[in-house]
Design a protein around this motif. Structure first.
Motif, PDB file in Angstrom:
ATOM      1  N   LYS A  56       0.829  -1.204   0.000  1.00 44.89           N
ATOM      2  CA  LYS A  56       0.000   0.000   0.000  1.00 44.89           C
ATOM      3  C   LYS A  56       0.862   1.251   0.000  1.00 44.89           C
ATOM      4  O   LYS A  56       1.956   1.276   0.558  1.00 44.89           O
ATOM      5  CB  LYS A  56      -0.961  -0.030   1.176  1.00 44.89           C
ATOM      6  N   TYR A  57       0.352   2.265  -0.646  1.00 45.23           N
ATOM      7  CA  TYR A  57       1.016   3.562  -0.730  1.00 45.23           C
ATOM      8  C   TYR A  57       1.130   4.187   0.654  1.00 45.23           C
ATOM      9  O   TYR A  57       0.214   4.095   1.472  1.00 45.23           O
ATOM     10  CB  TYR A  57       0.188   4.470  -1.649  1.00 45.23           C
ATOM     11  N   LYS A  58       2.273   4.818   0.903  1.00 48.99           N
ATOM     12  CA  LYS A  58       2.437   5.591   2.125  1.00 48.99           C
ATOM     13  C   LYS A  58       3.081   6.921   1.769  1.00 48.99           C
ATOM     14  O   LYS A  58       3.725   7.052   0.721  1.00 48.99           O
ATOM     15  CB  LYS A  58       3.257   4.827   3.164  1.00 48.99           C
ATOM     16  N   LYS A  59       2.881   7.878   2.617  1.00 52.83           N
ATOM     17  CA  LYS A  59       3.448   9.206   2.384  1.00 52.83           C
ATOM     18  C   LYS A  59       4.946   9.074   2.131  1.00 52.83           C
ATOM     19  O   LYS A  59       5.640   8.368   2.854  1.00 52.83           O
ATOM     20  CB  LYS A  59       3.177  10.101   3.587  1.00 52.83           C
ATOM     21  N   GLY A  60       5.424   9.721   1.109  1.00 51.99           N
ATOM     22  CA  GLY A  60       6.826   9.640   0.743  1.00 51.99           C
ATOM     23  C   GLY A  60       7.063   8.793  -0.500  1.00 51.99           C
ATOM     24  O   GLY A  60       8.072   8.959  -1.176  1.00 51.99           O
ATOM     25  N   ASP A  61       6.127   7.869  -0.802  1.00 53.59           N
ATOM     26  CA  ASP A  61       6.231   7.114  -2.051  1.00 53.59           C
ATOM     27  C   ASP A  61       5.992   8.076  -3.208  1.00 53.59           C
ATOM     28  O   ASP A  61       5.173   8.990  -3.105  1.00 53.59           O
ATOM     29  CB  ASP A  61       5.200   5.978  -2.098  1.00 53.59           C
ATOM     30  N   TYR A  64       1.376   6.272  -6.994  1.00 56.62           N
ATOM     31  CA  TYR A  64       0.426   5.274  -6.520  1.00 56.62           C
ATOM     32  C   TYR A  64      -0.675   5.095  -7.561  1.00 56.62           C
ATOM     33  O   TYR A  64      -0.849   5.909  -8.462  1.00 56.62           O
ATOM     34  CB  TYR A  64      -0.187   5.657  -5.165  1.00 56.62           C
ATOM     35  N   LYS A 101      -5.051   2.898  -2.106  1.00 58.00           N
ATOM     36  CA  LYS A 101      -3.895   3.339  -2.881  1.00 58.00           C
ATOM     37  C   LYS A 101      -2.764   2.333  -2.698  1.00 58.00           C
ATOM     38  O   LYS A 101      -2.432   1.953  -1.585  1.00 58.00           O
ATOM     39  CB  LYS A 101      -3.439   4.716  -2.411  1.00 58.00           C
ATOM     40  N   ALA A 103       1.316   1.445  -3.879  1.00 57.31           N
ATOM     41  CA  ALA A 103       2.544   2.045  -4.385  1.00 57.31           C
ATOM     42  C   ALA A 103       2.809   1.575  -5.814  1.00 57.31           C
ATOM     43  O   ALA A 103       2.451   0.469  -6.198  1.00 57.31           O
ATOM     44  CB  ALA A 103       3.713   1.678  -3.483  1.00 57.31           C
TER      45      ALA A 103
END
Length: 166
Positions: A56-61, A64, A101, A103
């Motif tokens: 899953k997308y995380k802040k900083g990737d 997405y 979302k 990545a």
């Protein structure tokens, strides 16, 4: 004209070298890595932007993609926004269809590295005590919260066998 499907044999051939490289660098069993990749991406046929692990997308990737996915929870209020919610009495769980979302990676190796960083995080690092057994390792990762699917353990057992024979 239909899309060309990746065969399981080709998927293993294309990706096992990455898994071996990660095993050498981290101790995470290559067979476990490949079993997760095969299950999460349907042998590479449903990979989201080289994300064959369903991370899953995380802040900083950087990038997405939003995808409709299935999640399970014992709490019927786990997700506020969902496409559908169904009670599964035999499992005593709610099954949700939710947009999430995921990545998006530039290369497969980027995905393998992101996956290893995730598995080496505080949440999953304890599973490495089972690195001698890819199945035990994956069960420990699952129990630490990697997947909500109540049948994940059985699926991983089948995938390990399937990857081995290729």
């Amino acid at each position: 004209m239909g899309e060309t499907k990746i065969t399981p044999k080709q998927f293993v051939k294309d990706n096992y070298g990455y898994a071996l490289q990660i095993e050498k660098e981290t101790g995470i069993p290559a067979l476990a890595i490949m079993a997760q990749a095969a299950l999460e991406s349907a042998w590479g046929n449903k990979a989201i932007g080289n994300n064959i692990f369903g991370i899953k997308y995380k802040k900083g990737d950087l990038l997405y993609r939003e995808v409709l996915t299935t999640e399970y929870s014992s709490n019927e209020n786990t997700y506020k926004d969902y496409e559908s919610k169904t009670w599964i009495p035999g499992l005593k769980l709610w099954k949700f269809k939710v947009w999430q979302k995921f990545a998006d990676y530039n290369t497969p190796l980027d995905a393998f590295r992101a996956h290893s960083r995730l598995l080496l995080s505080q949440r999953y690092i304890g599973a490495l005590k089972w690195k001698y057994s890819p199945l035990r390792y994956l069960i420990a990762v699952w129990r630490a919260g990697y997947a909500t699917d109540p049948n994940y353990g059985k699926k991983m057992s089948a995938m390990i066998y399937s990857v081995k024979k290729r």
